[in-house]
Design a protein around this motif. Structure first.
Motif, PDB file in Angstrom:
ATOM      1  N   SER A  95      11.612 -17.614  53.654  1.00 28.13           N
ATOM      2  CA  SER A  95      11.459 -16.880  52.160  1.00 28.13           C
ATOM      3  C   SER A  95      12.078 -15.368  52.292  1.00 28.13           C
ATOM      4  O   SER A  95      11.681 -14.670  53.177  1.00 28.13           O
ATOM      5  N   TYR A  96      13.348 -15.336  51.494  1.00 30.93           N
ATOM      6  CA  TYR A  96      13.763 -13.801  51.526  1.00 30.93           C
ATOM      7  C   TYR A  96      14.013 -13.628  53.022  1.00 30.93           C
ATOM      8  O   TYR A  96      13.757 -12.327  53.316  1.00 30.93           O
ATOM      9  N   ASP A  97      14.614 -14.251  53.749  1.00 31.51           N
ATOM     10  CA  ASP A  97      15.209 -14.102  55.102  1.00 31.51           C
ATOM     11  C   ASP A  97      14.002 -13.529  56.095  1.00 31.51           C
ATOM     12  O   ASP A  97      14.315 -12.907  57.082  1.00 31.51           O
ATOM     13  N   ARG A  98      12.972 -14.213  55.574  1.00 35.67           N
ATOM     14  CA  ARG A  98      11.787 -13.975  56.673  1.00 35.67           C
ATOM     15  C   ARG A  98      11.279 -15.462  56.948  1.00 35.67           C
ATOM     16  O   ARG A  98      11.465 -16.364  56.330  1.00 35.67           O
ATOM     17  N   ILE A  99      11.081 -15.456  58.188  1.00 35.01           N
ATOM     18  CA  ILE A  99      10.240 -16.860  58.677  1.00 35.01           C
ATOM     19  C   ILE A  99       8.909 -16.926  58.162  1.00 35.01           C
ATOM     20  O   ILE A  99       8.270 -15.847  57.915  1.00 35.01           O
ATOM     21  N   VAL A 100       8.591 -18.159  57.773  1.00 27.49           N
ATOM     22  CA  VAL A 100       7.133 -18.278  57.083  1.00 27.49           C
ATOM     23  C   VAL A 100       6.278 -18.766  58.359  1.00 27.49           C
ATOM     24  O   VAL A 100       6.762 -19.878  58.864  1.00 27.49           O
ATOM     25  N   ALA A 101       5.094 -17.970  58.940  1.00 31.09           N
ATOM     26  CA  ALA A 101       4.421 -18.433  59.942  1.00 31.09           C
ATOM     27  C   ALA A 101       2.913 -18.312  59.714  1.00 31.09           C
ATOM     28  O   ALA A 101       2.669 -17.496  59.115  1.00 31.09           O
TER      29      ALA A 101
END
Length: 155
Positions: A95-101
């Motif tokens: 999501s928007y250059d973020r990992i989702v964790a």
């Protein structure tokens, strides 16, 4: 009970296999060094960094930093991680250059559940499939976080 303990230890990276080797999740897109660490910065109520790696907490949505309740949501996340170890399991989503964790603090507390329970984030059922809905509803009943101001969930 034993299965839950092993799962908790596995998430924390403390379990060992029958041969005594340390448990390491397979096929994790996160480098093992970044899976567990101390966040270097906290952006808002659902985003923080491990160095250059941006992490979006899975399953909940918190107010954006520039909104009325954004600073309070960020402050709650700061309290939850309090310059201590956080363990994250990458969901594979981005999501928007973020990992989702999915992430847990040093005490093993699910960060998303705690944010929803305090009323500073809401269950994002599109992703969580209702996992944090009971936490959100408890915050609504007890008028915690944004619900203390009569705000309804934005999701």
């Amino acid at each position: 009970m034993a299965g839950a303990t092993i799962a908790a230890l596995a998430v924390a990276g403390l379990a060992t296999t029958a041969t005594g080797r340390r448990y390491e999740p397979s096929a994790s897109p996160l480098p093992i060094a970044a899976t567990t660490g101390v966040p270097t910065s906290i952006y808002d109520g659902d985003t923080f960094r491990f160095g250059k790696l941006r992490v979006r907490v899975w399953g909940v949505d918190a107010p954006e930093l520039e909104t009325r309740f954004g600073p309070a949501a960020r402050a709650e996340l700061v309290q939850l991680v309090a310059d201590r170890r956080v363990t994250c399991r990458d969901t594979g989503q981005r999501s928007y250059d973020r990992i989702v964790a999915q992430c847990w603090n040093w005490r093993g507390i699910d960060i998303a559940a705690a944010m929803a329970r305090t009323g500073w984030a809401v269950n994002w059922s599109t992703y969580s499939h209702g996992r944090y809905l009971a936490d959100q509803q408890a915050a609504q009943r007890e008028r915690r976080g944004v619900f203390a101001y009569g705000i309804q969930p934005w999701r």
